[in-house]
Design an enzyme around this catalytic site. Structure first.
Site, short mmCIF file in Angstrom:
data_model
loop_
_atom_site.label_atom_id
_atom_site.label_comp_id
_atom_site.label_asym_id
_atom_site.label_seq_id
_atom_site.Cartn_x
_atom_site.Cartn_y
_atom_site.Cartn_z
N LEU A 243 0.82 -1.21 0.00
CA LEU A 243 0.00 0.00 0.00
C LEU A 243 0.86 1.26 0.00
CD1 LEU A 243 0.04 1.28 3.09
CD2 LEU A 243 -1.65 -0.47 3.51
N CYS B 288 9.77 4.22 3.11
CA CYS B 288 10.12 2.94 2.50
C CYS B 288 11.34 2.98 1.57
CB CYS B 288 8.92 2.37 1.77
SG CYS B 288 7.57 1.94 2.89
N1 LIG Z 1 4.25 3.02 5.59
C1 LIG Z 1 4.13 2.48 4.40
O1 LIG Z 1 3.71 3.13 3.44
C2 LIG Z 1 4.50 1.04 4.18
C3 LIG Z 1 4.08 0.39 3.00
C4 LIG Z 1 4.43 -0.94 2.80
C5 LIG Z 1 5.18 -1.60 3.77
N2 LIG Z 1 5.59 -0.93 4.89
C6 LIG Z 1 6.38 -1.67 5.87
O2 LIG Z 1 5.52 -2.02 6.95
C7 LIG Z 1 6.22 -1.96 8.20
C8 LIG Z 1 5.52 -1.01 9.14
O3 LIG Z 1 5.56 0.29 8.59
P1 LIG Z 1 4.68 1.49 9.17
O4 LIG Z 1 4.92 2.65 8.30
O5 LIG Z 1 3.29 1.02 9.42
O6 LIG Z 1 5.42 1.71 10.59
P2 LIG Z 1 4.95 2.63 11.81
O7 LIG Z 1 6.19 3.13 12.42
O8 LIG Z 1 3.92 3.60 11.34
O9 LIG Z 1 4.23 1.61 12.80
C9 LIG Z 1 4.86 0.62 13.50
C10 LIG Z 1 4.13 0.45 14.83
O10 LIG Z 1 4.61 -0.71 15.48
C11 LIG Z 1 4.57 -0.46 16.88
N3 LIG Z 1 5.41 -1.44 17.59
C12 LIG Z 1 6.76 -1.56 17.56
N4 LIG Z 1 7.15 -2.60 18.33
C13 LIG Z 1 6.01 -3.15 18.85
C14 LIG Z 1 5.76 -4.23 19.73
N5 LIG Z 1 6.74 -4.99 20.24
N6 LIG Z 1 4.47 -4.51 20.04
C15 LIG Z 1 3.47 -3.75 19.56
N7 LIG Z 1 3.65 -2.71 18.73
C16 LIG Z 1 4.91 -2.40 18.38
C17 LIG Z 1 5.02 0.98 16.99
O11 LIG Z 1 4.66 1.55 18.23
C18 LIG Z 1 4.31 1.61 15.79
O12 LIG Z 1 3.07 2.14 16.16
C19 LIG Z 1 7.65 -1.56 7.83
O13 LIG Z 1 8.43 -2.70 7.68
C20 LIG Z 1 7.50 -0.87 6.50
O14 LIG Z 1 8.65 -0.93 5.72
C21 LIG Z 1 5.25 0.35 5.11
#
Ligand SMILES: NC(=O)c1ccc[n+]([C@@H]2O[C@H](COP(=O)([O-])OP(=O)(O)OC[C@H]3O[C@@H](n4cnc5c(N)ncnc54)[C@H](O)[C@@H]3O)[C@@H](O)[C@H]2O)c1
Length: 432
Positions: free
Chosen positions: A153, A263
């Site tokens: 996404l 990303c």
């Molecule tokens: N943001 C994007 O557009 C996107 C798109 C595709 C893939 N991704 C991938 O998805 C993953 C997440 O990205 P994001 O942007 O959602 O990250 P983010 O930083 O917005 O969210 C991560 C969340 O995980 C929580 N967290 C961390 N450790 C935890 C634990 N032990 N228990 C519970 N919660 C915990 C954090 O508090 C945070 O709220 C990454 O690997 C990213 O590369 C992101």
């Protein structure tokens, strides 16, 4: 199905809410108490069009729950998605997998019946093997299966992307489990989405290879834009002319600032480090990283030239500071370098962004947030369009800016150079 999303950020919250909207019971877990409290009081912690409505609807119908209690959420769920961050490691530019591995350990303590554990986080190839190893220290391999289901996404279009993805990629070495994931995604597959399955490592690789390819496409057109500037060719025409070739395609072929966001920067670095550890030199991606890093300063330093090296005390208005429109995400945005650079040179900066004020700029002297475009531009010597939010696409500069010598630096090519010339605005754009 009962689903647990561990990590309620951009990915976990959007996909959790959308899974609930498909009729599943979803537990969104996060260790961040403030985030969970906000969500439980009806506040959405991120700016993402359309998300508010889905969260509210599914929360009210009890299909969507927000909790800090990972243990309970894991116990009651059939499928657990790991959606925590995988930022660049401070040590060596690889992906920091500590959040993912911590979650794997937590999950392993709470497995009470068979669980499907799915990584949605972007993780380097073989991470699934490592997660399996961590969990099997506590639980028999018969009690769980680790699957890779990378997320594609885009922030700003995340809800739409979940509902109408180009493809869903699932990687698992067990065909029965792939069928279960196919069942979960059935409502989307029925609408025409392609479900592509492969082995676990294959899915992990597809995600990094896709992001690195898109970053390459952006850097490629950005470098061609530099060449266009020297040869007085319009990059917009080049992008269109190239993009009409179906083998190339027009998307991700628009010149602009360096790519940013949560990303591409981290994923391009991580894939090269992982490949290096397998003695494979991904020289093209390494060149892209360098090109992108050069571009950041190249476009910022152009401001010196536009203002004839007289930045001190100039009133500069920055429109948009997020790395792209329709998100509040500031991660790796060029503005994070640009505002401090101009601030250091003595500019008086006003910025406006539809997603609101950014704490990160609060510590900078002479940098202030304005609540609307008109107020932000009123006294500007230079307006910089940094992010292509829709509301920046039809500004009547002559009407809202008092300065007769106003200069506009459009880093997104939102306006026609000819039209700007006609109305008497000193206009600077990219690759033309
Ligand atoms: N943001 C994007 O557009 C996107 C798109 C595709 C893939 N991704 C991938 O998805 C993953 C997440 O990205 P994001 O942007 O959602 O990250 P983010 O930083 O917005 O969210 C991560 C969340 O995980 C929580 N967290 C961390 N450790 C935890 C634990 N032990 N228990 C519970 N919660 C915990 C954090 O508090 C945070 O709220 C990454 O690997 C990213 O590369 C992101």
């Amino acid at each position: 199905m009962k689903i647990c999303m561990v990590g309620t950020g951009y990915v976990g919250l959007v996909s959790g809410a959308c899974f609930a909207d498909l009729g599943n019971i979803v537990y969104c877990v996060d260790k961040d108490k403030k985030k969970i409290d906000k969500l439980n009081s009806g506040e959405i912690p991120i700016y993402e069009p359309g998300l508010d409505e889905i969260v509210k609807k599914n929360y009210q119908s009890n299909r969507l729950k927000f909790t800090q209690n990972l243990s309970n959420a894991v116990k009651v769920s059939d499928i657990i998605f790991i959606c925590v961050g995988t930022p660049t490691s401070k040590k060596n530019k690889s992906a920091d997998l500590s959040f993912v591995f911590n979650v794997a350990k937590e999950i392993s303590k709470n497995i009470n019946k068979f669980k499907i554990i799915v990584t949605k986080s972007t993780v380097p190839v073989t991470t699934g093997d490592k997660i399996e190893k961590i969990i099997s220290k506590k639980r028999s391999k018969k009690l769980f299966e680790v699957v890779s289901n990378p997320e594609f996404l885009r922030e700003g279009d995340a809800v739409r992307d979940f509902r109408f993805p180009d493809r869903i990629v699932v990687g698992c070495n067990n065909k029965k489990i792939i069928k279960k994931l196919e069942f979960l995604y059935e409502p989307l597959i029925k609408k025409g989405c392609i479900f592509f399955s492969t082995n676990r490592r294959g899915a992990e690789m597809i995600k990094y290879a896709s992001n690195a390819f898109l970053a390459t496409k952006i850097s490629y057109i950005n470098e061609i834009a530099n060449f266009c500037e020297k040869t007085k060719v319009n990059i917009e025409d080049v992008s269109l002319g190239m993009g009409l070739d179906k083998r190339i395609g027009g998307r991700f072929l628009r010149a602009g600032p360096a790519y940013g966001g949560s990303c591409f920067p981290k994923d391009t670095k991580a894939i090269t480090v992982t490949a290096d550890s397998y003695k494979t030199n991904l020289s093209i991606i390494k060149a892209v990283i360098k090109s992108n890093s050069n571009r950041r300063m190249l476009l910022i330093k152009r401001i010196d030239k536009i203002l004839s090296n007289k930045i001190k005390n100039k009133k500069i208005t920055v429109l948009g500071v997020t790395f792209k429109p329709n998100t509040d995400d500031m991660r790796e945005s060029t503005s994070l370098l640009m505002l401090p650079y101009l601030n250091k040179k003595g500019a008086k900066i006003t910025y406006y962004d539809p997603s609101g004020e950014k704490n990160v700029f609060n510590k900078l002297k002479n940098v202030s947030f304005s609540h609307n475009i008109i107020h932000a531009c009123l006294k500007a010597d230079l307006v910089i369009i940094h992010t292509e939010w829709d509301e920046f696409k039809s500004i009547d500069f002559k009407k809202i800016c008092k300065n007769k010598n106003l200069k506009v630096y459009d880093m997104r090519n939102l306006y026609s150079s000819d039209k700007m010339k006609k109305i008497g605005v000193n206009y600077y754009s990219i690759g033309r």
